[in-house]
Design a protein around this motif. Structure first.
Motif, PDB file in Angstrom:
ATOM      1  N   UNK A 231     102.961  69.703  66.758  1.00 50.03           N
ATOM      2  CA  UNK A 231     102.858  69.122  68.093  1.00 50.03           C
ATOM      3  C   UNK A 231     101.575  68.381  68.384  1.00 50.03           C
ATOM      4  N   UNK A 232     100.917  67.860  67.374  1.00 54.19           N
ATOM      5  CA  UNK A 232      99.665  67.126  67.566  1.00 54.19           C
ATOM      6  C   UNK A 232      99.839  66.010  68.588  1.00 54.19           C
ATOM      7  N   UNK A 233      98.989  65.991  69.608  1.00 53.37           N
ATOM      8  CA  UNK A 233      99.127  65.003  70.684  1.00 53.37           C
ATOM      9  C   UNK A 233      97.936  64.064  70.782  1.00 53.37           C
ATOM     10  N   UNK A 234      97.151  63.957  69.729  1.00 51.54           N
ATOM     11  CA  UNK A 234      95.973  63.085  69.710  1.00 51.54           C
ATOM     12  C   UNK A 234      96.177  61.978  68.690  1.00 51.54           C
ATOM     13  N   UNK A 235      95.486  60.872  68.897  1.00 49.35           N
ATOM     14  CA  UNK A 235      95.581  59.757  67.960  1.00 49.35           C
ATOM     15  C   UNK A 235      94.739  60.051  66.720  1.00 49.35           C
ATOM     16  N   UNK A 236      95.347  59.879  65.564  1.00 48.09           N
ATOM     17  CA  UNK A 236      94.683  60.121  64.284  1.00 48.09           C
ATOM     18  C   UNK A 236      94.972  58.956  63.364  1.00 48.09           C
ATOM     19  N   UNK A 237      93.949  58.483  62.681  1.00 48.61           N
ATOM     20  CA  UNK A 237      94.136  57.475  61.629  1.00 48.61           C
ATOM     21  C   UNK A 237      93.879  58.106  60.269  1.00 48.61           C
ATOM     22  N   UNK A 238      94.698  57.703  59.318  1.00 45.05           N
ATOM     23  CA  UNK A 238      94.619  58.214  57.954  1.00 45.05           C
ATOM     24  C   UNK A 238      94.328  57.049  57.012  1.00 45.05           C
ATOM     25  N   UNK A 239      93.314  57.213  56.171  1.00 39.96           N
ATOM     26  CA  UNK A 239      92.971  56.196  55.177  1.00 39.96           C
ATOM     27  C   UNK A 239      93.038  56.825  53.787  1.00 39.96           C
ATOM     28  N   UNK A 240      93.906  56.303  52.940  1.00 41.67           N
ATOM     29  CA  UNK A 240      94.006  56.764  51.568  1.00 41.67           C
ATOM     30  C   UNK A 240      93.485  55.679  50.636  1.00 41.67           C
ATOM     31  N   UNK A 241      92.542  56.072  49.801  1.00 40.29           N
ATOM     32  CA  UNK A 241      91.885  55.148  48.864  1.00 40.29           C
ATOM     33  C   UNK A 241      92.474  55.392  47.487  1.00 40.29           C
ATOM     34  N   UNK A 242      93.449  54.561  47.085  1.00 37.03           N
ATOM     35  CA  UNK A 242      94.308  54.851  45.935  1.00 37.03           C
ATOM     36  C   UNK A 242      94.016  53.896  44.780  1.00 37.03           C
ATOM     37  N   UNK A 243      93.791  54.463  43.593  1.00 36.22           N
ATOM     38  CA  UNK A 243      93.501  53.639  42.415  1.00 36.22           C
ATOM     39  C   UNK A 243      93.684  54.467  41.162  1.00 36.22           C
ATOM     40  N   UNK A 244      93.909  53.780  40.036  1.00 38.61           N
ATOM     41  CA  UNK A 244      93.847  54.390  38.707  1.00 38.61           C
ATOM     42  C   UNK A 244      92.540  53.956  38.062  1.00 38.61           C
ATOM     43  N   UNK A 245      91.786  54.917  37.534  1.00 39.16           N
ATOM     44  CA  UNK A 245      90.518  54.607  36.874  1.00 39.16           C
ATOM     45  C   UNK A 245      90.753  54.539  35.372  1.00 39.16           C
ATOM     46  N   UNK A 246      91.041  53.324  34.884  1.00 44.04           N
ATOM     47  CA  UNK A 246      91.398  53.135  33.483  1.00 44.04           C
ATOM     48  C   UNK A 246      90.443  52.164  32.795  1.00 44.04           C
ATOM     49  N   UNK A 247      90.589  52.084  31.480  1.00 44.39           N
ATOM     50  CA  UNK A 247      89.771  51.184  30.665  1.00 44.39           C
ATOM     51  C   UNK A 247      90.595  49.975  30.252  1.00 44.39           C
ATOM     52  N   UNK A 248      90.037  48.789  30.442  1.00 44.32           N
ATOM     53  CA  UNK A 248      90.669  47.552  29.976  1.00 44.32           C
ATOM     54  C   UNK A 248      89.614  46.458  30.024  1.00 44.32           C
ATOM     55  N   UNK A 249      90.023  45.260  29.655  1.00 45.11           N
ATOM     56  CA  UNK A 249      89.114  44.128  29.755  1.00 45.11           C
ATOM     57  C   UNK A 249      88.773  43.761  31.189  1.00 45.11           C
ATOM     58  N   UNK A 250      89.519  44.328  32.135  1.00 41.66           N
ATOM     59  CA  UNK A 250      89.274  44.046  33.551  1.00 41.66           C
ATOM     60  C   UNK A 250      88.500  45.164  34.246  1.00 41.66           C
ATOM     61  N   UNK A 251      88.242  46.260  33.540  1.00 42.21           N
ATOM     62  CA  UNK A 251      87.668  47.433  34.186  1.00 42.21           C
ATOM     63  C   UNK A 251      86.201  47.213  34.566  1.00 42.21           C
ATOM     64  N   UNK A 252      85.778  47.926  35.580  1.00 40.41           N
ATOM     65  CA  UNK A 252      84.364  47.852  35.958  1.00 40.41           C
ATOM     66  C   UNK A 252      83.521  48.597  34.932  1.00 40.41           C
ATOM     67  N   UNK A 253      82.256  48.244  34.853  1.00 42.04           N
ATOM     68  CA  UNK A 253      81.413  48.669  33.742  1.00 42.04           C
ATOM     69  C   UNK A 253      80.091  49.242  34.228  1.00 42.04           C
ATOM     70  N   UNK A 254      79.432  49.989  33.357  1.00 38.54           N
ATOM     71  CA  UNK A 254      78.100  50.473  33.644  1.00 38.54           C
ATOM     72  C   UNK A 254      77.144  49.280  33.734  1.00 38.54           C
ATOM     73  N   UNK A 255      76.325  49.294  34.756  1.00 36.20           N
ATOM     74  CA  UNK A 255      75.415  48.182  34.997  1.00 36.20           C
ATOM     75  C   UNK A 255      75.911  47.205  36.037  1.00 36.20           C
ATOM     76  N   UNK A 256      77.202  47.261  36.377  1.00 33.76           N
ATOM     77  CA  UNK A 256      77.711  46.420  37.455  1.00 33.76           C
ATOM     78  C   UNK A 256      77.028  46.792  38.773  1.00 33.76           C
ATOM     79  N   UNK A 257      76.926  45.836  39.661  1.00 37.92           N
ATOM     80  CA  UNK A 257      76.386  46.061  41.004  1.00 37.92           C
ATOM     81  C   UNK A 257      77.491  45.751  42.009  1.00 37.92           C
ATOM     82  N   UNK A 258      77.809  46.721  42.850  1.00 37.97           N
ATOM     83  CA  UNK A 258      78.783  46.526  43.917  1.00 37.97           C
ATOM     84  C   UNK A 258      78.041  46.305  45.230  1.00 37.97           C
ATOM     85  N   UNK A 259      78.464  45.301  45.985  1.00 38.48           N
ATOM     86  CA  UNK A 259      77.848  44.994  47.270  1.00 38.48           C
ATOM     87  C   UNK A 259      78.845  45.327  48.377  1.00 38.48           C
TER      88      UNK A 259
END
Length: 424
Positions: A231-259
């Motif tokens: 019976x929840x009567x309050x507004x709630x937002x749900x954020x799911x951060x979904x990804x597979x962490x795999x290795x490929x030629x497209x994968x992120x690497x050590x030394x990368x900088x994320x802004x």
């Protein structure tokens, strides 16, 4: 004759011929003896023993079965793929709702990573919660390269190595009828559907259970579904951060900088510290929504399990009143939760020469205080919501099987989050 085993409670020791056993049997069924020790743990352990004898259908009968003790029996009963059936002694409607949510959480967590891609996880959660309150739920998915356009570079970076694109799911539960109603709580869940460790690759033994790395997403989703049922009567937002962490030629690497879009730059020194990178996006999205309280849940660090074991989850928050609320909620639903240190100094425990911070340290597990250091990293993105930010590191979310739980997901933390939603 019924094939359902009746289970009763007694405050007397087992008859002498049963020795020190906490369970005895008669023609009427099984009796759990609570004469010595902690009743809740005795009952949960007895449920495991009954399961081990091949029993899959039980009826809890007689006196003494409080709602809490019935739930502890349910926590120990059944196997990952054979949950069995329970006829409750009382409170059947509410206990059925809890068990339904817990079994959904477990089914998500136990799904093979091939079956549960990031998009499938997002779609499954959106579909199930929308079905619980179709007139009050709206959803939005940001998929693949659209994440870059929206500024969610953490989810994109972690997931770009997979052929199956990463997703940020935003779900808005608003039962108020007011499109401008304030967001009482924002839930953020780590949804790494498989974690190879990326180029900081895990050993095989450490990788075999990594389908469970979306346990945070499953926990907050099941908690919201349960709270809606309650019976929840309050507004709630749900954020799911979904990804597979795999290795490929497209994968992120050590030394990368994320802004990141809040101006924080992050050097990647360990691609296996990916959960905090995706949660950073979810936390910023929650702040953009103006949430009064933010709760995130994640299978984030092995250090948390080292600190508190699998009977507790680890709690982090810079806000004492939020910690009080979280610990009170956990106590009310009989779940283990323990507060670990999070001070301003922890935000600087992952230093970088090339960015504002690194995402971890080069030491295994993030070094000393690894769970607090991970929480400190998240604090850079959590903001200062009026009712505080609560970070739950799900140390007890997935176990190798023991005298209290079957192997796999435990659902520990779901009831705590649902209670926090109700009390917000």
């Amino acid at each position: 004759m019924s094939e359902i085993l009746n289970v009763v409670l007694s405050d007397q020791p087992a008859p002498a011929q049963w020795g020190k056993s906490k369970i005895s049997f008669s023609g009427e069924g099984a009796c759990i003896h609570l004469s010595e020790g902690e009743p809740a743990r005795i009952i949960q352990s007895a449920a495991r023993k009954l399961t081990g004898q091949g029993i899959r259908d039980v009826a809890l009968s007689g006196e003494g079965w409080t709602r809490a003790l019935q739930w502890r029996f349910a926590c120990g009963f059944g196997e990952a793929l054979e949950p069995g059936t329970i006829a409750w002694a009382s409170d059947a409607e509410s206990l059925d709702a809890q068990r339904d949510a817990a079994l959904w959480l477990k089914s998500l967590t136990h799904a093979s990573p091939e079956a549960l891609s990031p998009e499938v996880l997002a779609d499954e959660v959106a579909e199930r919660i929308s079905a619980a309150a179709p007139e009050h739920v709206t959803t939005r998915r940001i998929v693949g390269d659209a994440l870059l356009a929206a500024g969610w570079i953490g989810v994109h970076a972690v997931g770009r190595g997979s052929e199956r694109p990463p997703v940020l799911l935003e779900l808005d539960y608003n039962p108020t009828g007011d499109a401008n109603a304030p967001v009482s709580v924002a839930l953020v869940g780590k949804g790494i559907t498989f974690d190879s460790g990326g180029y900081s690759i895990k050993p095989s033994a450490g990788m075999v259970t990594m389908k469970c790395d979306m346990g945070g997403a499953a926990t907050v989703s099941a908690a919201l579904k349960l709270a809606i049922k309650q019976g929840l009567n309050k507004r709630v937002k749900l954020y799911l951060c979904c990804a597979e962490n795999l290795i490929s030629g497209h994968a992120y690497k050590l030394g990368d900088i994320l802004h990141y879009k809040n101006g924080t730059s992050v050097e990647i020194v360990n691609t296996d510290a990916e959960g905090r990178l995706v949660l950073a996006d979810g936390l910023m999205a929650a702040n953009e929504a103006g949430a009064e309280r933010i709760i995130d849940a994640a299978t984030l660090t092995g250090a948390a399990m080292t600190a508190v074991g699998s009977d507790y989850n680890a709690l982090f928050t810079p806000c004492d009143s939020a910690a009080t609320d979280a610990l009170a909620a956990a106590a009310a639903v009989d779940e283990g939760l323990w507060r670990l240190p999070l001070a301003p100094l922890h935000a600087d425990k992952c230093p970088s020469v090339f960015a504002d911070t690194a995402n971890s340290t080069t030491q295994k597990g993030g070094g000393a205080g690894g769970a607090s250091n991970a929480a400190g990293f998240l604090s850079r993105f959590a903001g200062t919501p009026p009712k505080g930010w609560i970070h739950i590191d799900l140390a007890g979310a997935y176990v190798g099987g023991n005298g209290l739980n079957h192997e796999g997901a435990t659902a520990l933390g779901m009831l705590t989050v649902a209670k926090l939603l109700q009390d917000a």
